[in-house]
Design an enzyme around this catalytic site. Structure first.
Site, PDB file in Angstrom:
ATOM      1  N   ASN A 272      43.906  36.203  43.828  1.00  0.00           N
ATOM      2  CA  ASN A 272      43.230  35.301  44.654  1.00  0.00           C
ATOM      3  C   ASN A 272      43.824  34.852  45.813  1.00  0.00           C
ATOM      4  OD1 ASN A 272      41.573  35.507  42.521  1.00  0.00           O
ATOM      5  ND2 ASN A 272      41.919  33.404  41.691  1.00  0.00           N
TER       6      ASN A 272
ATOM      7  N   HIS B 271      47.568  39.700  46.794  1.00  0.00           N
ATOM      8  CA  HIS B 271      46.432  40.214  47.704  1.00  0.00           C
ATOM      9  C   HIS B 271      46.285  39.183  49.188  1.00  0.00           C
ATOM     10  CE1 HIS B 271      44.005  42.463  44.489  1.00  0.00           C
ATOM     11  NE2 HIS B 271      45.109  42.963  44.953  1.00  0.00           N
TER      12      HIS B 271
ATOM     13  N   CYS C 162      51.445  36.539  72.623  1.00  0.00           N
ATOM     14  CA  CYS C 162      51.041  37.679  73.152  1.00  0.00           C
ATOM     15  C   CYS C 162      49.631  38.168  73.299  1.00  0.00           C
ATOM     16  CB  CYS C 162      51.780  38.800  72.704  1.00  0.00           C
ATOM     17  SG  CYS C 162      51.234  39.113  70.815  1.00  0.00           S
TER      18      CYS C 162
ATOM     19  N   GLY D 114      40.146  35.851  34.239  1.00  0.00           N
ATOM     20  CA  GLY D 114      39.267  35.915  35.094  1.00  0.00           C
ATOM     21  C   GLY D 114      39.261  37.195  36.277  1.00  0.00           C
TER      22      GLY D 114
ATOM     23  N   SER E 137      38.522  41.411  36.558  1.00  0.00           N
ATOM     24  CA  SER E 137      37.725  42.620  36.010  1.00  0.00           C
ATOM     25  C   SER E 137      38.350  43.976  35.844  1.00  0.00           C
ATOM     26  CB  SER E 137      36.656  43.152  36.993  1.00  0.00           C
ATOM     27  OG  SER E 137      37.372  43.376  38.293  1.00  0.00           O
TER      28      SER E 137
ATOM     29  N   ASN F  10      38.200  35.438  29.426  1.00  0.00           N
ATOM     30  CA  ASN F  10      37.155  36.076  30.312  1.00  0.00           C
ATOM     31  C   ASN F  10      35.740  36.162  29.591  1.00  0.00           C
ATOM     32  OD1 ASN F  10      35.350  37.946  31.875  1.00  0.00           O
ATOM     33  ND2 ASN F  10      37.270  38.694  32.713  1.00  0.00           N
TER      34      ASN F  10
ATOM     35  N   ALA G 124      37.476  30.052  31.865  1.00  0.00           N
ATOM     36  CA  ALA G 124      38.635  29.410  32.126  1.00  0.00           C
ATOM     37  C   ALA G 124      38.688  27.982  31.833  1.00  0.00           C
ATOM     38  CB  ALA G 124      39.402  29.762  33.471  1.00  0.00           C
TER      39      ALA G 124
HETATM   40  P1  OAD Z   1      35.956  40.469  39.998  1.00  0.00           P
HETATM   41  O1  OAD Z   1      34.940  39.630  40.915  1.00  0.00           O
HETATM   42  O2  OAD Z   1      36.187  41.951  40.232  1.00  0.00           O
HETATM   43  O3  OAD Z   1      35.861  39.765  38.578  1.00  0.00           O
HETATM   44  C1  OAD Z   1      35.809  38.709  38.224  1.00  0.00           C
HETATM   45  C2  OAD Z   1      36.198  38.608  36.785  1.00  0.00           C
HETATM   46  O4  OAD Z   1      36.007  37.179  36.363  1.00  0.00           O
HETATM   47  C3  OAD Z   1      35.090  39.191  35.987  1.00  0.00           C
HETATM   48  O5  OAD Z   1      35.403  40.030  34.850  1.00  0.00           O
HETATM   49  C4  OAD Z   1      34.071  38.042  35.350  1.00  0.00           C
HETATM   50  O6  OAD Z   1      33.692  38.467  33.746  1.00  0.00           O
HETATM   51  C5  OAD Z   1      35.206  36.950  35.428  1.00  0.00           C
HETATM   52  N1  OAD Z   1      34.388  35.407  35.092  1.00  0.00           N
HETATM   53  C6  OAD Z   1      33.760  35.315  35.578  1.00  0.00           C
HETATM   54  N2  OAD Z   1      33.336  34.042  35.449  1.00  0.00           N
HETATM   55  C7  OAD Z   1      34.651  33.295  34.706  1.00  0.00           C
HETATM   56  C8  OAD Z   1      35.163  32.324  34.421  1.00  0.00           C
HETATM   57  N3  OAD Z   1      34.375  31.090  34.301  1.00  0.00           N
HETATM   58  N4  OAD Z   1      36.457  32.005  33.672  1.00  0.00           N
HETATM   59  C9  OAD Z   1      37.024  33.343  33.468  1.00  0.00           C
HETATM   60  N5  OAD Z   1      36.693  34.603  33.958  1.00  0.00           N
HETATM   61  C10 OAD Z   1      35.186  34.523  34.630  1.00  0.00           C
HETATM   62  O7  OAD Z   1      37.484  39.720  40.663  1.00  0.00           O
HETATM   63  P2  OAD Z   1      39.096  40.147  40.598  1.00  0.00           P
HETATM   64  O8  OAD Z   1      39.097  40.857  39.104  1.00  0.00           O
HETATM   65  O9  OAD Z   1      40.044  39.096  41.069  1.00  0.00           O
HETATM   66  O10 OAD Z   1      40.611  41.731  46.365  1.00  0.00           O
HETATM   67  O11 OAD Z   1      38.725  41.349  41.809  1.00  0.00           O
HETATM   68  C11 OAD Z   1      39.991  41.951  42.173  1.00  0.00           C
HETATM   69  C12 OAD Z   1      40.244  42.108  43.561  1.00  0.00           C
HETATM   70  O12 OAD Z   1      38.883  42.726  44.242  1.00  0.00           O
HETATM   71  C13 OAD Z   1      40.109  40.896  44.590  1.00  0.00           C
HETATM   72  O13 OAD Z   1      41.379  40.049  44.504  1.00  0.00           O
HETATM   73  C14 OAD Z   1      39.731  41.259  45.664  1.00  0.00           C
HETATM   74  C15 OAD Z   1      38.428  42.066  45.275  1.00  0.00           C
HETATM   75  O14 OAD Z   1      38.239  43.028  46.368  1.00  0.00           O
HETATM   76  C16 OAD Z   1      40.685  41.530  47.534  1.00  0.00           C
HETATM   77  O15 OAD Z   1      40.256  40.685  48.431  1.00  0.00           O
HETATM   78  C17 OAD Z   1      42.181  42.195  48.490  1.00  0.00           C
END
Ligand code: OAD
Length: 233
Positions: free
Chosen positions: A95, A112, A141, A178, A180, A204, A222
Site C-alpha cells: 500500500n 510500491h 531545477c 487483503g 489478491s 481475506n 481485516a
Molecule cells: P487488489 O485490489 O488486487 O486486491 C485487494 C484484495 O483485498 C482482494 O483479494 C480482496 O478480496 C481483498 N479484500 C477486500 N476487502 C477486504 C477486507 N475488508 N479485508 C481484507 N481483505 C479484503 O490489491 P493488492 O493485492 O494490494 O500496485 O494489489 C497489488 C498492487 O496492484 C497494488 O499495490 C497496486 C496495484 O496495481 C501499485 O500501485 C504499484
C-alpha cells in the site's frame, strides 16, 4: 483462532489494498476498484506521466485527498499494538497510503512507494504531505516531479525488495492481509516464507490463486479478523 505472538521470533504482516478497504480506501481490482474506474495507462505509468504530467499529478492529488479523508481502522490498530509489544514485528506493505504509519507502526517496508513522496530526476526524493502537492516542479531545477510510486512497467527499488525479502525469509509467522496475490514480486512472498518454514495465515474475504499456500485462512475482513486474533500480552 488465537495466536500467542510471544511464541514467534519474527512476525511479518504482509498487506495489500484490502487492509485499507474498511477505512474507505478503494482496492485496485474488482468492482469499485481503482483500475475499473481509471485506466492505469492514463494515470499510472511513466509514459502517461511524460505525455501529461499535470493530469497524472492531479490524479494522485485526488488519491491523497481521498486517503486523508479516511482513518486507520481497528485492524491497523491491532498491528500497531503488536509492534509495541513484540520486538520482531515488521510490516511489508504494497500500500502507498501510509495508513500503517498513521496507526503507529514504525517498521514499515513500502514495496510500491508512497503517495506522500515525490521524486525529481536530478535531486532525488522529496517528502510531501498534504492534500495538494506543494509544487508540481522541482524548486531546484524546474523538472516535473513524479510521485515516488511504483507504476505499471516500473522496476521496484532493489534495496527495498532486498529488505522485504530479508524480513520474509527470517519470519516464522507471516500474516497476509487483503492482497489478491497477482502483482509480482510481492505475490511470491508467501512462497518464500513457506520455504523457510514459517506459519502462514491469510486474512481475506475472498480466496485467490495463492490461497493454497497458507496453513490457515480467515475469510472475513481485516477489521473483524484482527481484533481478538492475538492473545493479550
Ligand atoms: P487488489 O485490489 O488486487 O486486491 C485487494 C484484495 O483485498 C482482494 O483479494 C480482496 O478480496 C481483498 N479484500 C477486500 N476487502 C477486504 C477486507 N475488508 N479485508 C481484507 N481483505 C479484503 O490489491 P493488492 O493485492 O494490494 O500496485 O494489489 C497489488 C498492487 O496492484 C497494488 O499495490 C497496486 C496495484 O496495481 C501499485 O500501485 C504499484
Amino acid at each position: 483462532m488465537e495466536i500467542d505472538s510471544s511464541g514467534y521470533k519474527n512476525i511479518v504482516y504482509f498487506t495489500g489494498a484490502g487492509m485499507s478497504a474498511e477505512s474507505g480506501v478503494p482496492t485496485y481490482r474488482g468492482s469499485g476498484g481503482i483500475w475499473s474506474e481509471y485506466r492505469w495507462q492514463e494515470y499510472a505509468c511513466q509514459t502517461a506521466f511524460e505525455e501529461d504530467p499535470q493530469k497524472v499529478l492531479a490524479f494522485h492529488e485526488l488519491r491523497r485527498q481521498a486517503v486523508l479523508a479516511c482513518r486507520p481502522h481497528t485492524g491497523h490498530d491491532v498491528i500497531a499494538e503488536q509492534e509495541r509489544v513484540h520486538s520482531g514485528v515488521t510490516v511489508v506493505t504494497q500500500n502507498i497510503d501510509g495508513m500503517h504509519q498513521r496507526a503507529g507502526n514504525k517498521k514499515v517496508i513500502e514495496l510500491h512507494g508512497s503517495l506522500w513522496r515525490l521524486r525529481c530526476p536530478w535531486h532525488g526524493v522529496i517528502e510531501d504531505i498534504g492534500e495538494k502537492y506543494q509544487s508540481y516542479k522541482c524548486r531546484g531545477c524546474g523538472s516535473w516531479l513524479r510521485p515516488d510510486i511504483v507504476w505499471f512497467g516500473d522496476s521496484l527499488d532493489p534495496g527495498v525488495v532486498s529488505e522485504a525479502t530479508g524480513a520474509i525469509r527470517n519470519c516464522d509467522l507471516l500474516v497476509s492481509i487483503g492482497t489478491s496475490g497477482v502483482v509480482w514480486p510481492a505475490a511470491g512472498f508467501p512462497q518464500i516464507a513457506r520455504e523457510n518454514g514459517a506459519r502462514l495465515i491469510e486474512i481475506n474475504p475472498e480466496p485467490n490463486e495463492m490461497s493454497h499456500l497458507y496453513d490457515e485462512t480467515i475469510r472475513t475482513g481485516a477489521g473483524s479478523a484482527l481484533p481478538g486474533l492475538f492473545k493479550k500480552q
